[in-house]
Design a protein around this motif. Structure first.
Motif, PDB file in Angstrom:
ATOM      1  N   ALA A  85      -0.726  50.639  24.924  1.00 43.67           N
ATOM      2  CA  ALA A  85      -0.767  49.790  23.732  1.00 43.67           C
ATOM      3  C   ALA A  85       0.589  49.124  23.543  1.00 43.67           C
ATOM      4  CB  ALA A  85      -1.105  50.634  22.512  1.00 43.67           C
ATOM      5  N   ALA A  86       0.562  48.006  22.880  1.00 40.25           N
ATOM      6  CA  ALA A  86       1.818  47.326  22.542  1.00 40.25           C
ATOM      7  C   ALA A  86       2.590  48.211  21.557  1.00 40.25           C
ATOM      8  CB  ALA A  86       1.516  45.976  21.905  1.00 40.25           C
ATOM      9  N   PRO A  87       3.898  48.050  21.511  1.00 37.62           N
ATOM     10  CA  PRO A  87       4.673  48.834  20.544  1.00 37.62           C
ATOM     11  C   PRO A  87       4.128  48.627  19.133  1.00 37.62           C
ATOM     12  CG  PRO A  87       6.129  47.577  21.975  1.00 37.62           C
ATOM     13  CD  PRO A  87       4.738  47.158  22.286  1.00 37.62           C
ATOM     14  N   ARG A  88       4.311  49.620  18.302  1.00 34.07           N
ATOM     15  CA  ARG A  88       3.721  49.600  16.960  1.00 34.07           C
ATOM     16  C   ARG A  88       4.123  48.356  16.173  1.00 34.07           C
ATOM     17  NH1 ARG A  88       4.592  53.595  11.969  1.00 34.07           N
ATOM     18  NH2 ARG A  88       2.756  52.954  10.814  1.00 34.07           N
ATOM     19  N   HIS A  89       5.389  47.957  16.270  1.00 36.71           N
ATOM     20  CA  HIS A  89       5.836  46.808  15.486  1.00 36.71           C
ATOM     21  C   HIS A  89       5.211  45.496  15.949  1.00 36.71           C
ATOM     22  CE1 HIS A  89       8.689  46.585  18.839  1.00 36.71           C
ATOM     23  NE2 HIS A  89       8.846  45.321  18.526  1.00 36.71           N
TER      24      HIS A  89
END
Length: 174
Positions: A85-89
């Motif tokens: 997944a892409a980083p949370r931000h």
């Protein structure tokens, strides 16, 4: 003089690499580093064979480390559910939530009385000390403190409201 160690060094590298071309490359780099060290003024080795073998060992370790770092599957070959997944931000929901929080703070700051907002912006965003703000605005040091405290209380209340909103939203998703 050091040429006589070539075959021994090549056997050593071939045993560790299992690829004749790669072993020759390691031996060549070993000799290059050995000769560069001598050219740079290092004292001549008492046991050049041992020094050559040590350099080769370091090169083999470096080669192994690079191979481990590079040994991974192509992201294109992974199934969609296996892809990281892409980083949370960078997640759309997180970006939206961040923008909502920023808008809430901007709204609070904009709703402050003009002089209060000015003192707060000079202090927080421009980093000016209270004395300079008082001088620039032509008000007392005490009044600057009051303006900044008022603005900080408003921001703290905004923070509490955001936390309560996040908690309510989180409760609904459970």
């Amino acid at each position: 003089m050091v040429v006589r160690y070539y075959q021994d060094l090549l056997r050593f590298c071939s045993h560790n690499v299992k690829d004749a071309d790669a072993a020759r490359d390691v031996v060549q780099e070993t000799y290059a580093r050995f000769l560069a060290a001598q050219r740079d003024g290092d004292p001549p080795a008492i046991q050049p064979g041992a020094v050559l073998r040590q350099i080769a060992k370091h090169l083999l370790v470096d080669r192994h480390r690079r191979a481990v770092v590079r040994a991974h599957e192509s992201i294109d070959e992974l199934q969609e559910f296996e892809q990281p997944a892409a980083p949370r931000h960078l997640q759309p929901e997180e970006a939206l939530a961040s923008m909502q929080v920023i808008r809430a703070y901007v709204g609070v700051i904009e709703s402050l009385p003009q002089r209060c907002r000015e003192a707060f912006v000079l202090h927080v965003f421009d980093g000016l000390p209270h004395a300079q703000i008082a001088q620039r605005m032509g008000i007392s040091y005490s009044m600057v403190e009051k303006h900044i405290v008022r603005a900080m209380v408003a921001c703290k209340n905004c923070e509490r409201a955001q936390a309560a909103s996040t908690k309510r939203t989180g409760d609904r998703t459970l």
